[in-house]
Design a protein around this motif. Sequence first.
Motif, PDB file in Angstrom:
ATOM      1  N   ALA A 191      -4.660   4.926 -15.360  1.00 36.80           N
ATOM      2  CA  ALA A 191      -5.072   6.123 -16.091  1.00 36.80           C
ATOM      3  C   ALA A 191      -6.401   6.669 -15.576  1.00 36.80           C
ATOM      4  O   ALA A 191      -6.678   7.859 -15.727  1.00 36.80           O
ATOM      5  N   HIS A 192      -7.194   5.817 -14.962  1.00 32.09           N
ATOM      6  CA  HIS A 192      -8.457   6.238 -14.347  1.00 32.09           C
ATOM      7  C   HIS A 192      -8.270   6.597 -12.872  1.00 32.09           C
ATOM      8  O   HIS A 192      -9.238   6.811 -12.152  1.00 32.09           O
ATOM      9  N   GLY A 193      -7.015   6.620 -12.422  1.00 28.36           N
ATOM     10  CA  GLY A 193      -6.726   7.005 -11.047  1.00 28.36           C
ATOM     11  C   GLY A 193      -6.989   5.912 -10.025  1.00 28.36           C
ATOM     12  O   GLY A 193      -7.106   6.197  -8.835  1.00 28.36           O
ATOM     13  N   LEU A 194      -7.054   4.665 -10.491  1.00 30.65           N
ATOM     14  CA  LEU A 194      -7.324   3.550  -9.583  1.00 30.65           C
ATOM     15  C   LEU A 194      -6.045   2.811  -9.230  1.00 30.65           C
ATOM     16  O   LEU A 194      -5.146   2.658 -10.062  1.00 30.65           O
ATOM     17  N   ARG A 195      -5.988   2.356  -7.989  1.00 32.51           N
ATOM     18  CA  ARG A 195      -4.836   1.591  -7.504  1.00 32.51           C
ATOM     19  C   ARG A 195      -5.254   0.141  -7.289  1.00 32.51           C
ATOM     20  O   ARG A 195      -6.344  -0.127  -6.816  1.00 32.51           O
ATOM     21  N   VAL A 196      -4.353  -0.763  -7.655  1.00 31.91           N
ATOM     22  CA  VAL A 196      -4.565  -2.197  -7.451  1.00 31.91           C
ATOM     23  C   VAL A 196      -3.620  -2.627  -6.347  1.00 31.91           C
ATOM     24  O   VAL A 196      -2.429  -2.328  -6.414  1.00 31.91           O
ATOM     25  N   PRO A 197      -4.091  -3.267  -5.311  1.00 29.87           N
ATOM     26  CA  PRO A 197      -5.428  -3.770  -5.024  1.00 29.87           C
ATOM     27  C   PRO A 197      -6.269  -2.842  -4.148  1.00 29.87           C
ATOM     28  O   PRO A 197      -7.364  -3.221  -3.741  1.00 29.87           O
ATOM     29  N   GLU A 198      -5.784  -1.660  -3.837  1.00 30.65           N
ATOM     30  CA  GLU A 198      -6.497  -0.787  -2.903  1.00 30.65           C
ATOM     31  C   GLU A 198      -7.898  -0.416  -3.381  1.00 30.65           C
ATOM     32  O   GLU A 198      -8.842  -0.411  -2.592  1.00 30.65           O
ATOM     33  N   ASP A 199      -8.039  -0.090  -4.675  1.00 32.87           N
ATOM     34  CA  ASP A 199      -9.322   0.366  -5.206  1.00 32.87           C
ATOM     35  C   ASP A 199     -10.069  -0.711  -5.986  1.00 32.87           C
ATOM     36  O   ASP A 199     -11.296  -0.689  -6.060  1.00 32.87           O
ATOM     37  N   ILE A 200      -9.332  -1.606  -6.606  1.00 32.22           N
ATOM     38  CA  ILE A 200      -9.938  -2.639  -7.442  1.00 32.22           C
ATOM     39  C   ILE A 200      -9.004  -3.846  -7.498  1.00 32.22           C
ATOM     40  O   ILE A 200      -7.786  -3.697  -7.482  1.00 32.22           O
ATOM     41  N   ALA A 201      -9.597  -5.035  -7.524  1.00 33.23           N
ATOM     42  CA  ALA A 201      -8.815  -6.278  -7.621  1.00 33.23           C
ATOM     43  C   ALA A 201      -8.686  -6.686  -9.078  1.00 33.23           C
ATOM     44  O   ALA A 201      -9.608  -6.481  -9.866  1.00 33.23           O
ATOM     45  N   VAL A 202      -7.539  -7.249  -9.431  1.00 37.57           N
ATOM     46  CA  VAL A 202      -7.303  -7.733 -10.786  1.00 37.57           C
ATOM     47  C   VAL A 202      -6.637  -9.089 -10.698  1.00 37.57           C
ATOM     48  O   VAL A 202      -5.699  -9.287  -9.912  1.00 37.57           O
TER      49      VAL A 202
END
Length: 65
Positions: free
Chosen positions: A49-60
């Motif tokens: 919803a914040h326009g972030l992609r996992v794992p490209e933008d942020i790791a989870v």
Amino acid sequence: MEAVGPALWHSEDAFVDAVGHWMDLPLPPTAIMVQYDRYVPAVLRALAAHGLRVPEDIAVTGFDD
């Protein structure tokens, strides 16, 4: 770096609210470790919803199982 203690993690909404807060920080995190695996899908939806992609933008990652 900011950490939120386990006492605040009582619902899926708590995780979604935390993600919103973190993404609004001047230096948002590059990784999120979720205390319970069952809440990872909520975190992923909040990040999307914040326009972030996992794992490209942020790791989870999840912990607990």
